[in-house]
Design a protein around this motif. Structure first.
Motif, mmCIF file in Angstrom:
data_model
loop_
_atom_site.group_PDB
_atom_site.id
_atom_site.type_symbol
_atom_site.label_atom_id
_atom_site.label_comp_id
_atom_site.label_asym_id
_atom_site.label_seq_id
_atom_site.Cartn_x
_atom_site.Cartn_y
_atom_site.Cartn_z
ATOM 1 N N PHE A 158 0.805 -1.216 0.000
ATOM 2 C CA PHE A 158 0.000 0.000 0.000
ATOM 3 C C PHE A 158 0.844 1.275 0.000
ATOM 4 N N ARG A 159 2.160 1.133 -0.024
ATOM 5 C CA ARG A 159 3.029 2.307 -0.004
ATOM 6 C C ARG A 159 3.015 3.013 -1.355
ATOM 7 N N LEU A 160 3.201 4.324 -1.305
ATOM 8 C CA LEU A 160 3.171 5.142 -2.521
ATOM 9 C C LEU A 160 4.382 6.062 -2.591
ATOM 10 N N ASP A 161 5.488 5.631 -2.013
ATOM 11 C CA ASP A 161 6.670 6.482 -1.938
ATOM 12 C C ASP A 161 7.124 6.929 -3.326
ATOM 13 N N GLY A 162 7.287 8.239 -3.481
ATOM 14 C CA GLY A 162 7.774 8.805 -4.730
ATOM 15 C C GLY A 162 6.735 8.918 -5.828
ATOM 16 N N ARG A 163 5.505 8.506 -5.571
ATOM 17 C CA ARG A 163 4.470 8.583 -6.606
ATOM 18 C C ARG A 163 3.690 9.890 -6.494
ATOM 19 N N HIS A 164 3.303 10.400 -7.646
ATOM 20 C CA HIS A 164 2.550 11.649 -7.703
ATOM 21 C C HIS A 164 1.076 11.335 -7.899
ATOM 22 N N ILE A 165 0.257 11.737 -6.929
ATOM 23 C CA ILE A 165 -1.187 11.531 -6.997
ATOM 24 C C ILE A 165 -1.871 12.890 -6.989
ATOM 25 N N GLY A 173 3.305 8.035 1.793
ATOM 26 C CA GLY A 173 4.498 8.436 1.052
ATOM 27 C C GLY A 173 4.264 9.140 -0.260
ATOM 28 N N ALA A 174 3.003 9.335 -0.661
ATOM 29 C CA ALA A 174 2.741 9.969 -1.951
ATOM 30 C C ALA A 174 3.026 11.469 -1.908
ATOM 31 N N ASP A 175 3.386 12.000 -3.061
ATOM 32 C CA ASP A 175 3.477 13.445 -3.246
ATOM 33 C C ASP A 175 2.171 13.865 -3.922
ATOM 34 N N VAL A 176 1.324 14.552 -3.167
ATOM 35 C CA VAL A 176 -0.050 14.789 -3.579
ATOM 36 C C VAL A 176 -0.252 16.240 -4.024
ATOM 37 N N THR A 177 -0.874 16.397 -5.180
ATOM 38 C CA THR A 177 -1.362 17.703 -5.610
ATOM 39 C C THR A 177 -2.809 17.819 -5.166
ATOM 40 N N VAL A 178 -3.099 18.842 -4.367
ATOM 41 C CA VAL A 178 -4.441 19.038 -3.816
ATOM 42 C C VAL A 178 -5.140 20.099 -4.653
ATOM 43 N N ALA A 179 -5.902 19.658 -5.640
ATOM 44 C CA ALA A 179 -6.547 20.588 -6.571
ATOM 45 C C ALA A 179 -7.963 20.893 -6.114
ATOM 46 N N SER A 203 9.270 4.926 7.794
ATOM 47 C CA SER A 203 8.762 5.440 6.523
ATOM 48 C C SER A 203 8.737 6.961 6.532
ATOM 49 N N ARG A 204 8.479 7.528 5.373
ATOM 50 C CA ARG A 204 8.390 8.973 5.242
ATOM 51 C C ARG A 204 6.955 9.373 4.956
ATOM 52 N N THR A 205 6.610 10.582 5.402
ATOM 53 C CA THR A 205 5.356 11.191 4.982
ATOM 54 C C THR A 205 5.610 11.924 3.678
ATOM 55 N N GLY A 206 4.712 11.783 2.736
ATOM 56 C CA GLY A 206 4.875 12.458 1.455
ATOM 57 C C GLY A 206 4.601 13.947 1.567
ATOM 58 N N THR A 207 4.445 14.583 0.445
ATOM 59 C CA THR A 207 4.193 16.014 0.411
ATOM 60 C C THR A 207 2.773 16.270 -0.071
ATOM 61 N N ALA A 208 2.270 17.465 0.166
ATOM 62 C CA ALA A 208 0.956 17.876 -0.319
ATOM 63 C C ALA A 208 1.033 19.339 -0.722
ATOM 64 N N ALA A 231 0.609 20.865 -16.598
ATOM 65 C CA ALA A 231 1.502 21.123 -15.470
ATOM 66 C C ALA A 231 1.779 19.844 -14.676
ATOM 67 N N TRP A 232 0.804 18.970 -14.588
ATOM 68 C CA TRP A 232 0.964 17.740 -13.815
ATOM 69 C C TRP A 232 1.765 16.678 -14.558
ATOM 70 N N GLY A 233 1.790 16.743 -15.860
ATOM 71 C CA GLY A 233 2.486 15.715 -16.631
ATOM 72 C C GLY A 233 1.701 14.417 -16.612
ATOM 73 N N ALA A 234 2.357 13.347 -16.195
ATOM 74 C CA ALA A 234 1.706 12.034 -16.121
ATOM 75 C C ALA A 234 1.696 11.578 -14.665
ATOM 76 N N PRO A 235 0.685 11.976 -13.894
ATOM 77 C CA PRO A 235 0.652 11.526 -12.501
ATOM 78 C C PRO A 235 0.442 10.020 -12.415
ATOM 79 N N ASP A 236 0.855 9.454 -11.309
ATOM 80 C CA ASP A 236 0.649 8.025 -11.101
ATOM 81 C C ASP A 236 -0.805 7.717 -10.771
ATOM 82 N N GLY A 237 -1.482 8.697 -10.204
ATOM 83 C CA GLY A 237 -2.883 8.502 -9.857
ATOM 84 C C GLY A 237 -3.664 9.797 -9.976
ATOM 85 N N LEU A 238 -4.924 9.666 -10.338
ATOM 86 C CA LEU A 238 -5.852 10.800 -10.386
ATOM 87 C C LEU A 238 -7.104 10.385 -9.632
#
Length: 266
Positions: free
Chosen positions: A7-14, A35-41, A64-69, A88-95
């Protein structure tokens, strides 16, 4: 497969669209905690910033690390803004798309303006976002898209006509997207919540009889908190669900599994 990291998402952009409040906010917090790096739109950029602050305060799991938001201002009904955001987002790993609206009225009382707004937020916005974001995911060969449908996509009551129709349409749209982009590694799934206490249900919460009737209708005999949907989102964007696409994950406390109206003595 390393099951400890399922269930880890380290380094992934959601990207979470509608992350400024409600289910979207709790999803952001859960994704960042894994661990995800999240864009909060969100159109409400202050709400998005508050979500980002809360997410950054989530304590990480041991080792573990906490991701970013990061907040991102976006009006999903502005087609040009959606295209610019996708670039701007490119190809996120998740939407993850959690935006939506409901106007509870009988069909005869509905205005065309109300119809257009509910359909625009519940269906057209998802269409625009998928159309803008999915091609880049397909180019990379992977990605997960999650839309928030509703139990009303399959079970209705008076006053839910346009909401129910738009949510049913969203389910079928995501299934079609799953068929079209599946060969290129992109997955599309819907979550169908039951009654969840968010700003969208303020009208019901203000009526104690209505609120309690909904609580008693499910197997668990209560409402959900928005945080109880976060696990479903986490599952569908993680490696735990790599063979799940075109599906509807029902998170409704058993509402659609039971009659919910009468309990006979047997």
């Amino acid at each position: 497969m390393t099951y400890a990291n399922l269930f880890r998402l380290d380094g992934r952009h959601i990207v979470v669209v509608g992350g400024g409040s409600g289910i979207g906010r709790e999803a952001v917090r859960a994704l960042a905690a894994h661990g995800a790096d999240v864009t909060v739109a969100d159109r409400d950029v202050k709400g998005a910033a508050e979500t980002a602050r809360l997410a950054q305060e989530e304590p990480p799991a041991p080792g573990s690390r906490t991701g970013t938001a990061t907040p991102y201002e976006l009006d999903v009904l502005d087609a040009e803004a959606v295209r610019a955001a996708a670039a701007a987002w490119g190809a996120p790993d998740g939407l993850v798309v959690t935006v939506g609206a409901n106007v509870r009225k009988r069909i005869v009382d509905y205005t065309l303006e109300e119809f257009d707004r509910v359909v625009a937020l519940n269906l057209r916005a998802h269409f625009a976002l998928v159309q803008a974001v999915a091609p880049a995911m397909a180019e990379r060969g992977s990605g997960s898209v999650v839309g928030l449908a509703s139990m009303r996509a399959i079970q209705v009551e008076p006053g839910q006509s346009v909401y129910a129709a738009s949510k049913a349409g969203l389910v079928q749209f995501l299934r079609t997207a799953a068929a079209e982009w599946g060969p290129r590694g992109v997955r599309f799934n819907a979550i169908a919540p039951g009654v969840v206490r968010t700003p969208l249900t303020d009208q019901i919460a203000a009526d104690p009889e209505w609120y309690d009737a909904y609580a008693q209708a499910s197997a668990l005999r209560r409402w959900a908190g928005a945080e109880e949907l976060a696990g479903a989102v986490q599952y569908l964007v993680s490696d735990a669900s790599t063979f799940v696409t075109g599906s509807v994950l029902t998170v409704d406390g058993g509402w659609t599994a039971v009659d919910g109206r009468y309990e006979p003595t047997v």
